[in-house]
Design a protein around this motif. Structure first.
Motif, PDB file in Angstrom:
ATOM      1  N   VAL A 162       0.858  -1.185   0.000  1.00 21.78           N
ATOM      2  CA  VAL A 162       0.000   0.000   0.000  1.00 21.78           C
ATOM      3  C   VAL A 162       0.892   1.231   0.000  1.00 21.78           C
ATOM      4  O   VAL A 162       1.958   1.239   0.626  1.00 21.78           O
ATOM      5  N   GLU A 163       0.430   2.234  -0.703  1.00 19.11           N
ATOM      6  CA  GLU A 163       1.234   3.467  -0.775  1.00 19.11           C
ATOM      7  C   GLU A 163       1.038   4.329   0.455  1.00 19.11           C
ATOM      8  O   GLU A 163       2.003   4.824   1.041  1.00 19.11           O
ATOM      9  N   THR A 164      -0.216   4.461   0.904  1.00 13.66           N
ATOM     10  CA  THR A 164      -0.495   5.284   2.089  1.00 13.66           C
ATOM     11  C   THR A 164      -1.594   4.631   2.906  1.00 13.66           C
ATOM     12  O   THR A 164      -2.402   3.841   2.398  1.00 13.66           O
ATOM     13  N   LEU A 165      -1.642   4.983   4.206  1.00 12.90           N
ATOM     14  CA  LEU A 165      -2.693   4.554   5.110  1.00 12.90           C
ATOM     15  C   LEU A 165      -3.340   5.780   5.743  1.00 12.90           C
ATOM     16  O   LEU A 165      -2.676   6.800   5.941  1.00 12.90           O
ATOM     17  N   SER A 166      -4.614   5.645   6.074  1.00 16.23           N
ATOM     18  CA  SER A 166      -5.282   6.736   6.771  1.00 16.23           C
ATOM     19  C   SER A 166      -4.731   6.866   8.188  1.00 16.23           C
ATOM     20  O   SER A 166      -4.083   5.955   8.702  1.00 16.23           O
ATOM     21  N   ARG A 167      -5.019   7.971   8.829  1.00 17.30           N
ATOM     22  CA  ARG A 167      -4.453   8.220  10.158  1.00 17.30           C
ATOM     23  C   ARG A 167      -4.944   7.208  11.183  1.00 17.30           C
ATOM     24  O   ARG A 167      -4.213   6.860  12.104  1.00 17.30           O
ATOM     25  N   ASP A 168      -6.160   6.696  11.022  1.00 18.75           N
ATOM     26  CA  ASP A 168      -6.655   5.675  11.943  1.00 18.75           C
ATOM     27  C   ASP A 168      -6.273   4.266  11.492  1.00 18.75           C
ATOM     28  O   ASP A 168      -6.696   3.291  12.120  1.00 18.75           O
ATOM     29  N   ARG A 169      -5.511   4.145  10.409  1.00 22.79           N
ATOM     30  CA  ARG A 169      -5.011   2.869   9.887  1.00 22.79           C
ATOM     31  C   ARG A 169      -6.144   1.903   9.558  1.00 22.79           C
ATOM     32  O   ARG A 169      -6.007   0.688   9.679  1.00 22.79           O
ATOM     33  N   GLN A 170      -7.276   2.444   9.110  1.00 19.38           N
ATOM     34  CA  GLN A 170      -8.410   1.614   8.739  1.00 19.38           C
ATOM     35  C   GLN A 170      -8.573   1.502   7.225  1.00 19.38           C
ATOM     36  O   GLN A 170      -9.169   0.535   6.743  1.00 19.38           O
ATOM     37  N   ARG A 171      -8.046   2.482   6.464  1.00 18.42           N
ATOM     38  CA  ARG A 171      -8.191   2.477   5.010  1.00 18.42           C
ATOM     39  C   ARG A 171      -6.838   2.687   4.361  1.00 18.42           C
ATOM     40  O   ARG A 171      -5.976   3.397   4.892  1.00 18.42           O
ATOM     41  N   ALA A 172      -6.675   2.031   3.194  1.00 17.17           N
ATOM     42  CA  ALA A 172      -5.406   2.099   2.459  1.00 17.17           C
ATOM     43  C   ALA A 172      -5.671   2.656   1.060  1.00 17.17           C
ATOM     44  O   ALA A 172      -6.776   2.526   0.515  1.00 17.17           O
TER      45      ALA A 172
END
Length: 363
Positions: A162-172
């Motif tokens: 994955v290139e990036t993750l959301s701040r809550d690490r729930q979505r990529a």
């Protein structure tokens, strides 16, 4: 009484200092071990501190015998090197009173070790298993991903990026997923390229799925042209169960009464004898430390430290070997681990006879 308090205070201070340093070192080692489990996706970060705290009582019960042993060696060794012990003997505080004071301290510390091994550690082991079996210990794939790095699943059949993750690490975002197909053609792969993704759980099967959105799916074998290209709006990929596997002996959670009821079983007998043996070893090492701490005037108080540590290593390894023999049924349960303590007791008498000090058990 004043001399006894002085000696007891010096021994306890040294015991606390040595044990604290060793405990922090071993807890740090355990934390590194659990962080490695987190890195490979075996356990989630949410249970890290709980698991490390569960290790503390057991490590403490292992370190207290060593801490007391070194505390007595260093304390009495300093008194001998500074000629304080000679002055104490001149005023009537002889070897008998020193051994009696040491035995009382050793009994107190042995009681703490026995309490930890018999009551505290089984409860902690049971609590650890409950935590590892709870939903809190469920490993979520997205939470273990590291942006910008390819990661392989524990079964070796999935590769994710994955290139990036959301701040809550729930979505990529910007996802690459490769899955080796489980069929006769072991070279067949399924590749998914998607813009977004998140993890979810099926309501009925309770299986874990990674849902990708707005992407392409490629199926085929590398180097061949007969592959499929499918564009999708939403596509769910079943991900393998990634349960936490941190093995611990089942006997560790059993109470003393349960172990005693099945005492004729080698593994149960070995566990019970091991718990008691740690408390006995605390007392034995304390008695050994008294004659081992004897040094001649103007000698370094550390002169006996190396042979003393070597004896400790041999003693502890013999206990581990004896426990293994009992577990495998190579030694009768009646003999068990007790022979190691018998050998240690004979060695203590030998060291006292060979010591430069004339040991007498008369007050």
């Amino acid at each position: 009484m004043i001399i006894a308090r002085y000696l007891a205070r010096e021994i306890i201070y040294t015991l606390l200092a040595v044990t604290t340093v060793l405990l922090l070192a071993f807890l740090t080692q355990q934390m590194v071990r659990y962080l490695n489990f987190i890195a490979i996706g075996k356990i989630p970060t949410s249970v890290l501190l709980q698991l490390v705290s569960f290790e503390a009582p057991y490590i403490l019960s292992l370190l207290l015998p060593l801490g007391l042993y070194l505390g007595i060696l260093l304390t009495y060794g300093r008194l001998y090197a500074d000629n304080e012990m000679s002055i104490l003997q001149m005023v009537g505080y002889g070897n008998y009173r020193i051994m009696r004071l040491t035995a009382l301290i050793a009994l107190f510390v042995s009681g703490i070790v026995l309490f930890l091994m018999v009551w505290v550690n089984p409860l902690v082991s049971l609590k650890r298993q409950q935590v590892m079996a709870s939903d809190e210990a469920t490993v979520h794939l997205v939470q273990t991903l590291i942006p910008g790095r390819f990661q392989v699943s524990p079964d070796g059949r999935h590769v994710m990026y994955v290139e990036t993750l959301s701040r809550d690490r729930q979505r990529a975002e910007n996802i690459f997923l490769a899955e080796q197909k489980n069929n006769a053609d072991q070279d067949a792969w399924m590749l998914v390229l998607a813009r977004l993704g998140y993890q979810t759980k099926a309501v009925q099967s309770q299986g874990q799925f990674f849902v990708t959105e707005d992407g392409y799916r490629y199926e085929g074998s590398p180097g061949q042209n007969d592959y499929k290209i499918i564009r999708f709006k939403k596509y769910a990929v079943r991900i393998p169960e990634n349960e936490a596997h941190i093995t611990h002996e089942e006997n560790e959670t059993l109470s003393v009464a349960e172990l005693w009821n099945d005492y004729l079983q080698p593994k149960r007998a070995a566990e019970l004898q091991w718990r008691i043996s740690l408390a006995i070893s605390t007392f034995m090492l304390a008695l050994l430390a008294v004659p081992m701490s004897t040094v001649r005037p103007r000698q370094s108080r550390y002169v006996s430290l190396i042979p003393a540590v070597l004896i400790y290593v041999i003693y502890v390894n013999l206990l581990y070997i004896a426990r293994h023999w009992v577990e495998r049924g190579l030694v009768p349960v009646s003999v068990g681990m007790w022979w190691v303590h018998g050998v240690m007791l004979l060695f203590i008498f030998f060291v006292m006879i060979a010591s430069p000090q004339k040991w007498s058990f008369k007050s």
